[in-house]
Design an enzyme around this catalytic site. Structure first.
Site, PDB file in Angstrom:
ATOM      1  N   LYS A 236       1.076  -1.236  -0.059  1.00  0.00           N
ATOM      2  CA  LYS A 236      -0.207   0.023  -0.064  1.00  0.00           C
ATOM      3  C   LYS A 236       0.623   1.165   0.182  1.00  0.00           C
ATOM      4  O   LYS A 236       0.408   2.176  -0.019  1.00  0.00           O
ATOM      5  CB  LYS A 236      -0.747  -0.222   1.245  1.00  0.00           C
ATOM      6  CG  LYS A 236      -2.232  -0.782   0.558  1.00  0.00           C
ATOM      7  CD  LYS A 236      -3.056  -0.602   1.807  1.00  0.00           C
ATOM      8  CE  LYS A 236      -4.468  -1.807   1.392  1.00  0.00           C
ATOM      9  NZ  LYS A 236      -3.834  -3.304   1.547  1.00  0.00           N
TER      10      LYS A 236
HETATM   11  C1  LIG Z   1      -4.627  -4.596   0.580  1.00  0.00           C
HETATM   12  C2  LIG Z   1      -3.601  -5.523   1.199  1.00  0.00           C
HETATM   13  C3  LIG Z   1      -3.983  -6.640   0.126  1.00  0.00           C
HETATM   14  C4  LIG Z   1      -4.921  -6.553  -0.728  1.00  0.00           C
HETATM   15  O1  LIG Z   1      -5.078  -6.540  -1.603  1.00  0.00           O
HETATM   16  P1  LIG Z   1      -7.398  -4.897  -2.174  1.00  0.00           P
HETATM   17  O2  LIG Z   1      -6.561  -3.981  -3.500  1.00  0.00           O
HETATM   18  O3  LIG Z   1      -7.774  -4.872  -1.631  1.00  0.00           O
HETATM   19  O4  LIG Z   1      -6.905  -6.727  -3.214  1.00  0.00           O
HETATM   20  C5  LIG Z   1      -3.844  -8.170   0.407  1.00  0.00           C
HETATM   21  N1  LIG Z   1      -2.263  -8.051   1.125  1.00  0.00           N
HETATM   22  C6  LIG Z   1      -1.935  -7.341   1.614  1.00  0.00           C
HETATM   23  C7  LIG Z   1      -0.750  -7.035   2.840  1.00  0.00           C
HETATM   24  C8  LIG Z   1      -2.363  -5.720   1.653  1.00  0.00           C
HETATM   25  O5  LIG Z   1      -2.098  -4.943   2.762  1.00  0.00           O
END
Ligand SMILES: *Cc1c(COP(=O)(O)O)cnc(C)c1O
Length: 481
Positions: A123
């Protein structure tokens, strides 16, 4: 570039107008009016940019096709400032790690390392850019923004690390008191910046979300205190993620005649939706593999054509918690494309159908087969037992530790391998964030990057509060002079 709503509203907006907004006025999500096409010549040019100017140069090339209301020199400067080796830990920013056994002619898989930013989850890739875009745009407008959010871990910390110290922005981040991993709590609560407010709510994640909704629904309060969000439906976040699909492709291939597959650990469908955008632009992606955990809303759809949202009682708490979702908030974007961009049909499906029946069924619609045939989507599901087995197997074969979410991606990737097509699994977090499951699988603590040594012992700045919207509003008002 103009942006439209997935629910058919006639407004058309520019990038900086939607940057600070959440949903479109009709409740839809914003998408570009068209996907700019990257033909063979352009793709060759971009490979050159990747080779000579690296990630920041490539990010500028992608972003400038979608953003025409920030002067090019400013946008370039924002990309250069965001994607640095200092912040992301390597000159490639998103290096590939081959999973290759000694003596094997080619790697079984590649991990694309997206988790070397400040909070060790992917993220950061988008949120770090968002922080710089917000600061830029707010200063241009001479405005302020108070970001109110709810987090069970990764999103909140990525937002705080992106917004800390930024002018014109404050963050009020609610989280369920005592329910995040000790490492995640330490990451968030050790931030001492004045513009960052951690609010630990006595309750569960849903209570935090309810408070955020209640505050946002009070339009007078929302306007007076300039309340905004940074959730995963924000188009700028999705756009930033498109870049690493191109960067992964250029690293895994030698020529633009080759195709690759991507496997994406998925929850809210934001990450893999960025892959869909890259593919729509013309990046040679054969398959987009959607990997879910026990919360298999998306896997169910791609297998059956039925999209069925879950109640909070049927949402499982799993060992890949950042994928524990009851509905996939970005999924509407893909359905809009799948249904030929028919906004009124999307408005019906995600409005009345979901509200009244909690589901919709496209299994008998001739367009449903295109999800796989035309758009390349396939899917699979991974459970706690699969996760442990995959973590053990990858460590035994390759000496590499993967986190629980990435393990889900590897497990499902293995079910969709094609000979001659490299498979890239997006590494969405580092194992240290989910240490207890790694210990369960391997009987040892995961590797901890040096800058996180002793983080649990740092002073913490957090306000513990009851799940009471009125009190949260008072707290915000008191801290917004
Ligand atoms: C947010 C997140 C996901 C999922 O991603 P999306 O964009 O919501 O599909 C998967 N793995 C981790 C470690 C995350 O922080």
């Amino acid at each position: 570039m103009l942006y439209l709503s997935t629910r058919g509203h006639t407004d058309r907006k520019r990038f900086c107008e939607i940057l600070l907004e959440g949903l479109a006025p009709d409740g839809g999500l914003y998408l570009p009016a068209h996907y700019p096409q990257i033909d063979a010549q352009k793709l060759a040019q971009w490979r050159g940019i990747w080779d000579t100017q690296g990630y920041a140069g490539l990010a500028f090339a992608v972003l400038s096709l979608y953003i025409d209301d920030i002067p090019a020199a400013d946008l370039k400067a924002l990309c250069d400032k965001t994607y640095t080796e200092q912040v992301f830990g390597s000159p490639q920013i998103v290096p590939l790690k081959p999973l290759q056994a000694p003596g094997a002619p080619t790697p079984e898989l590649y991990l694309e390392a997206l988790s070397n930013g400040p909070t060790l989850a992917f993220k950061d890739m988008a949120m770090q850019l968002l922080g710089n875009l917000f600061e830029y745009e707010l200063s241009r407008r001479d405005e302020e923004l108070n970001i109110l959010g709810a987090t069970s871990g990764d999103t909140g910390s990525a937002a705080e690390y992106a917004m800390r110290g930024k002018k014109g922005v404050r963050v009020f981040m609610t989280s369920p008191n005592g329910r995040m991993s000790p490492f995640q709590q330490a990451q968030m609560f050790s931030l001492l910046d004045e513009n960052i407010h951690n609010i630990a709510i006595d309750g569960v994640f849903d209570d935090c979300q309810d408070i955020v909704k209640a505050v946002s629904n009070d339009l007078t309060f929302k306007r007076k205190y300039k309340i905004g969000t940074v959730n995963s439906i924000n188009w700028a976040r999705l756009l930033a993620q498109v870049v690493y699909y191109f960067a992964g492709y250029f690293q895994a291939t030698k020529t633009n005649a080759e195709e690759v597959n991507f496997s994406v650990p998925s929850g809210n469908f934001g990450n893999v939706c960025a892959g869909h955008v890259a593919r729509m632009m013309g990046l040679p992606i054969a398959k987009l593999v959607v990997a879910t955990n026990e919360n298999d809303v998306l896997d169910e759809f791609f297998r059956t054509g039925v999209y069925r949202v879950r109640g909070s009682a049927d949402t499982h708490e799993t060992s890949s918690p950042s994928m524990d979702i009851s509905k996939a908030s970005n999924f509407e974007r893909f359905i809009f494309d799948l249904l030929g961009r028919d906004g009124s049909r999307v408005a019906h499906l995600f409005g009345a159908a979901i509200h009244e029946q909690g589901r919709f069924d496209l299994s008998s619609d001739p367009l449903f087969v295109q999800a796989a045939q035309r758009y390349g989507f396939v899917s699979g599901k991974s459970t706690h037992a699969d996760r442990l087995a995959t973590i053990r197997d990858v460590f035994a074969r390759y000496g590499i530790m993967v986190d629980t979410h990435t393990a889900d991606g590897v497990k499902v990737a293995r079910e969709h391998q094609q000979t001659g097509v490299p498979m890239l699994v997006l590494e969405t977090a580092l194992p240290i964030k989910f240490a207890s499951t790694l210990v369960e699988a391997l009987g040892r603590e995961p590797y901890r990057p040096a800058q996180f040594n002793g983080i649990e012992a740092l002073p913490k700045r957090v306000q513990i509060m009851p799940a009471d919207t009125a009190l949260i509003k008072e707290y915000i008002a008191a801290h917004c002079d």
